[in-house]
Design a protein around this motif. Structure first.
Motif, PDB file in Angstrom:
ATOM      1  N   ALA A 110       4.559  25.457 -19.733  1.00 37.32           N
ATOM      2  CA  ALA A 110       4.524  26.763 -19.077  1.00 37.32           C
ATOM      3  C   ALA A 110       5.007  27.846 -20.058  1.00 37.32           C
ATOM      4  CB  ALA A 110       5.403  26.737 -17.832  1.00 37.32           C
ATOM      5  N   PRO A 111       4.405  29.032 -20.020  1.00 36.34           N
ATOM      6  CA  PRO A 111       3.437  29.523 -19.019  1.00 36.34           C
ATOM      7  C   PRO A 111       1.979  29.188 -19.339  1.00 36.34           C
ATOM      8  CG  PRO A 111       3.954  31.283 -20.525  1.00 36.34           C
ATOM      9  CD  PRO A 111       4.789  30.110 -20.957  1.00 36.34           C
ATOM     10  N   HIS A 112       1.749  28.399 -20.409  1.00 36.27           N
ATOM     11  CA  HIS A 112       0.370  28.128 -20.815  1.00 36.27           C
ATOM     12  C   HIS A 112      -0.113  26.817 -20.198  1.00 36.27           C
ATOM     13  CE1 HIS A 112       0.864  31.518 -23.367  1.00 36.27           C
ATOM     14  NE2 HIS A 112       1.696  30.919 -24.197  1.00 36.27           N
ATOM     15  N   ALA A 113      -0.107  26.769 -18.867  1.00 36.69           N
ATOM     16  CA  ALA A 113      -0.511  25.578 -18.137  1.00 36.69           C
ATOM     17  C   ALA A 113      -1.634  25.924 -17.174  1.00 36.69           C
ATOM     18  CB  ALA A 113       0.674  24.986 -17.377  1.00 36.69           C
ATOM     19  N   VAL A 114      -2.753  25.216 -17.294  1.00 35.89           N
ATOM     20  CA  VAL A 114      -3.882  25.365 -16.376  1.00 35.89           C
ATOM     21  C   VAL A 114      -3.862  24.177 -15.432  1.00 35.89           C
ATOM     22  CG1 VAL A 114      -6.400  25.292 -16.196  1.00 35.89           C
ATOM     23  CG2 VAL A 114      -5.305  26.703 -17.960  1.00 35.89           C
ATOM     24  N   VAL A 115      -3.689  24.439 -14.149  1.00 32.00           N
ATOM     25  CA  VAL A 115      -3.660  23.390 -13.123  1.00 32.00           C
ATOM     26  C   VAL A 115      -4.989  23.439 -12.391  1.00 32.00           C
ATOM     27  CG1 VAL A 115      -2.483  22.501 -11.091  1.00 32.00           C
ATOM     28  CG2 VAL A 115      -1.153  23.585 -12.938  1.00 32.00           C
ATOM     29  N   CYS A 116      -5.803  22.413 -12.589  1.00 27.44           N
ATOM     30  CA  CYS A 116      -7.179  22.418 -12.106  1.00 27.44           C
ATOM     31  C   CYS A 116      -7.276  22.157 -10.608  1.00 27.44           C
ATOM     32  CB  CYS A 116      -7.992  21.353 -12.834  1.00 27.44           C
ATOM     33  SG  CYS A 116      -8.205  21.644 -14.606  1.00 27.44           S
ATOM     34  N   ASP A 117      -8.251  22.797  -9.991  1.00 27.30           N
ATOM     35  CA  ASP A 117      -8.576  22.488  -8.602  1.00 27.30           C
ATOM     36  C   ASP A 117      -9.597  21.352  -8.576  1.00 27.30           C
ATOM     37  OD1 ASP A 117     -11.110  23.582  -9.156  1.00 27.30           O
ATOM     38  OD2 ASP A 117     -10.664  25.494  -8.169  1.00 27.30           O
ATOM     39  N   ALA A 118     -10.035  20.973  -7.391  1.00 26.92           N
ATOM     40  CA  ALA A 118     -10.921  19.814  -7.249  1.00 26.92           C
ATOM     41  C   ALA A 118     -12.250  20.021  -7.959  1.00 26.92           C
ATOM     42  CB  ALA A 118     -11.146  19.522  -5.768  1.00 26.92           C
ATOM     43  N   ALA A 119     -12.798  21.234  -7.889  1.00 28.93           N
ATOM     44  CA  ALA A 119     -14.083  21.499  -8.535  1.00 28.93           C
ATOM     45  C   ALA A 119     -13.962  21.412 -10.049  1.00 28.93           C
ATOM     46  CB  ALA A 119     -14.607  22.867  -8.120  1.00 28.93           C
TER      47      ALA A 119
ATOM     48  N   PHE B 259      -3.325  12.015 -10.781  1.00 27.22           N
ATOM     49  CA  PHE B 259      -2.068  11.296 -10.962  1.00 27.22           C
ATOM     50  C   PHE B 259      -1.667  10.644  -9.645  1.00 27.22           C
ATOM     51  CE2 PHE B 259      -2.298  14.312 -14.292  1.00 27.22           C
ATOM     52  CZ  PHE B 259      -1.445  13.949 -15.312  1.00 27.22           C
ATOM     53  N   ALA B 260      -1.165   9.414  -9.716  1.00 28.79           N
ATOM     54  CA  ALA B 260      -0.675   8.768  -8.501  1.00 28.79           C
ATOM     55  C   ALA B 260       0.468   9.568  -7.895  1.00 28.79           C
ATOM     56  CB  ALA B 260      -0.225   7.343  -8.819  1.00 28.79           C
ATOM     57  N   ASP B 261       1.303  10.165  -8.756  1.00 28.58           N
ATOM     58  CA  ASP B 261       2.409  11.008  -8.304  1.00 28.58           C
ATOM     59  C   ASP B 261       2.186  12.417  -8.845  1.00 28.58           C
ATOM     60  OD1 ASP B 261       4.730  12.280  -7.661  1.00 28.58           O
ATOM     61  OD2 ASP B 261       6.074  10.863  -8.670  1.00 28.58           O
ATOM     62  N   PRO B 262       1.756  13.359  -8.007  1.00 27.01           N
ATOM     63  CA  PRO B 262       1.505  14.719  -8.499  1.00 27.01           C
ATOM     64  C   PRO B 262       2.728  15.379  -9.122  1.00 27.01           C
ATOM     65  CG  PRO B 262       0.535  14.398  -6.322  1.00 27.01           C
ATOM     66  CD  PRO B 262       1.400  13.205  -6.591  1.00 27.01           C
ATOM     67  N   ALA B 263       3.915  14.879  -8.824  1.00 30.45           N
ATOM     68  CA  ALA B 263       5.128  15.443  -9.421  1.00 30.45           C
ATOM     69  C   ALA B 263       5.147  15.234 -10.925  1.00 30.45           C
ATOM     70  CB  ALA B 263       6.367  14.825  -8.786  1.00 30.45           C
ATOM     71  N   VAL B 264       4.528  14.169 -11.386  1.00 29.76           N
ATOM     72  CA  VAL B 264       4.439  13.938 -12.831  1.00 29.76           C
ATOM     73  C   VAL B 264       3.569  15.010 -13.480  1.00 29.76           C
ATOM     74  CG1 VAL B 264       3.693  12.341 -14.640  1.00 29.76           C
ATOM     75  CG2 VAL B 264       4.823  11.464 -12.579  1.00 29.76           C
ATOM     76  N   ALA B 265       2.447  15.323 -12.829  1.00 32.60           N
ATOM     77  CA  ALA B 265       1.585  16.386 -13.341  1.00 32.60           C
ATOM     78  C   ALA B 265       2.330  17.711 -13.380  1.00 32.60           C
ATOM     79  CB  ALA B 265       0.335  16.500 -12.475  1.00 32.60           C
ATOM     80  N   ALA B 266       3.122  17.987 -12.358  1.00 34.00           N
ATOM     81  CA  ALA B 266       3.890  19.230 -12.310  1.00 34.00           C
ATOM     82  C   ALA B 266       4.921  19.287 -13.429  1.00 34.00           C
ATOM     83  CB  ALA B 266       4.572  19.366 -10.950  1.00 34.00           C
ATOM     84  N   ALA B 267       5.532  18.155 -13.733  1.00 37.16           N
ATOM     85  CA  ALA B 267       6.524  18.116 -14.805  1.00 37.16           C
ATOM     86  C   ALA B 267       5.880  18.383 -16.163  1.00 37.16           C
ATOM     87  CB  ALA B 267       7.229  16.763 -14.807  1.00 37.16           C
ATOM     88  N   ILE B 268       4.697  17.813 -16.372  1.00 34.10           N
ATOM     89  CA  ILE B 268       3.991  18.044 -17.637  1.00 34.10           C
ATOM     90  C   ILE B 268       3.589  19.506 -17.753  1.00 34.10           C
ATOM     91  CG2 ILE B 268       1.942  17.466 -18.986  1.00 34.10           C
ATOM     92  CD1 ILE B 268       2.077  14.661 -17.673  1.00 34.10           C
ATOM     93  N   ALA B 269       3.090  20.080 -16.656  1.00 29.58           N
ATOM     94  CA  ALA B 269       2.730  21.494 -16.671  1.00 29.58           C
ATOM     95  C   ALA B 269       3.941  22.363 -16.992  1.00 29.58           C
ATOM     96  CB  ALA B 269       2.123  21.894 -15.328  1.00 29.58           C
ATOM     97  N   ALA B 270       5.097  21.992 -16.459  1.00 29.39           N
ATOM     98  CA  ALA B 270       6.306  22.771 -16.698  1.00 29.39           C
ATOM     99  C   ALA B 270       6.708  22.765 -18.166  1.00 29.39           C
ATOM    100  CB  ALA B 270       7.452  22.232 -15.840  1.00 29.39           C
ATOM    101  N   LEU B 271       6.446  21.675 -18.857  1.00 32.11           N
ATOM    102  CA  LEU B 271       6.792  21.576 -20.271  1.00 32.11           C
ATOM    103  C   LEU B 271       6.047  22.621 -21.095  1.00 32.11           C
ATOM    104  CD1 LEU B 271       8.201  20.117 -22.628  1.00 32.11           C
ATOM    105  CD2 LEU B 271       6.294  18.483 -22.637  1.00 32.11           C
TER     106      LEU B 271
END
Length: 303
Positions: free
Chosen positions: A229-238, A215-227
């Protein structure tokens, strides 16, 4: 509602019931990788694509058959023949999508993919066999590569649309209307990303997999994850690089991803999906992934 404001979107989304429609598809459709090879036009804006020498048509065909066989154990799955003139057709969800009583034909950015939208057999299947009304976006000028660009929460009628060269704001608006969504959040993808469904998946309306660096703005990704939550998987680079977010729930209790994605999935994230009631199923698709997409990209959904 179509908005770029995550707060306004989340305020509405949190109040919506999960009564928009079935959370997962009734059936699936695929297109065989006949003539599988590097599509040079698509490679211009798909950094995930391998060099031409990495393409193995025979292995891709065998793996694609394995995919159909596996998915058919969960829901009815039909496969259309491929065409050597359309080497990207193995990813049909970008071109054809469905909603209740209708099917949507997308507008592809590259001419090599625009040929796919003209297929009379696939259109005839939806129109004449299934009796669906056609919504044809393929002849207007705004790129809108359907469920590549637009990730849909089918339970709530929500859209998450990443803007890039493959989808502009007007294309997003047309898809929002075509799928009859209640609300769509628009956001810019990070430079180098081409489709939202490589960095975001909504699973059975109750879990999410997201890659913030997409995402150009990681805050957007965080907002979607919050929607979700708690069933949100936030991926690392790998996990991001291995197409973990290019996954799909094909039933209420399964999430499907490539075997490479499954190997990259962190144990804690596998546990998080299990906590959401989702068992991970995988299929080896390394040959298909040379074309810059993975399992979710291969699956067209019938709702």
């Amino acid at each position: 509602m179509i908005t770029r404001d995550p707060d306004a979107f989340l305020a509405l989304a949190r109040a919506l019931p999960t009564d928009f429609g079935p959370a997962t598809a009734r059936a699936a459709f695929l297109v065989a990788p006949d003539g599988f090879r590097l599509a040079e036009q698509s490679a211009r804006d798909n950094a995930y694509m391998a060099d031409a020498a990495a393409f193995d048509a025979a292995r891709a065909s065998a793996q694609h058959r394995d995919l159909q066989r596996a998915v058919s154990a969960v829901l009815p799955t039909v496969c259309f023949a491929g065409n050597p003139d359309t080497p990207d057709a193995v990813f049909p969800n970008n071109v054809f999508g469905t909603a209740a009583g209708r099917y949507v034909v997308g507008r592809m950015r590259h001419e090599v993919r625009q040929r796919e939208a003209a297929r009379a057999d696939i259109r005839g299947f939806f129109r004449d066999v299934l009796g669906r009304q056609e919504v044809d976006l393929s002849t207007q000028p705004h790129a809108c590569e359907l469920t590549g660009a637009l990730v849909i929460d089918r339970a709530r009628g929500l859209g998450f649309c990443g803007l890039s060269e493959r989808c502009d704001a007007e294309g997003a608006r047309r898809m929002h209307e075509a799928f009859g969504l209640r609300a769509t959040l628009l956001f810019e993808l990070a430079p180098g990303e081409y489709h939202t469904n490589v960095v975001l998946a909504v699973l059975a309306g109750r879990a999410v997999v997201v890659c913030p660096k997409g995402f150009a703005d990681p805050a957007v990704a965080a907002a979607i994850a919050a929607l979700y939550a708690p069933h949100a998987v936030v991926c690392d680079a790998a996990e991001h690089a291995a197409f973990v977010a290019n996954c799909i729930a094909l039933s209420a209790d399964t999430v499907w991803m490539s075997a490479a994605a499954g190997r990259a999935l962190a144990p804690a994230h596998r546990d998080a999906l299990a906590a959401a009631g989702l068992r991970v199923e995988t299929v080896e698709l390394d040959a298909i992934e040379a074309a810059g997409g993975s399992l979710r990209c291969c699956i067209g959904e019938l709702f």
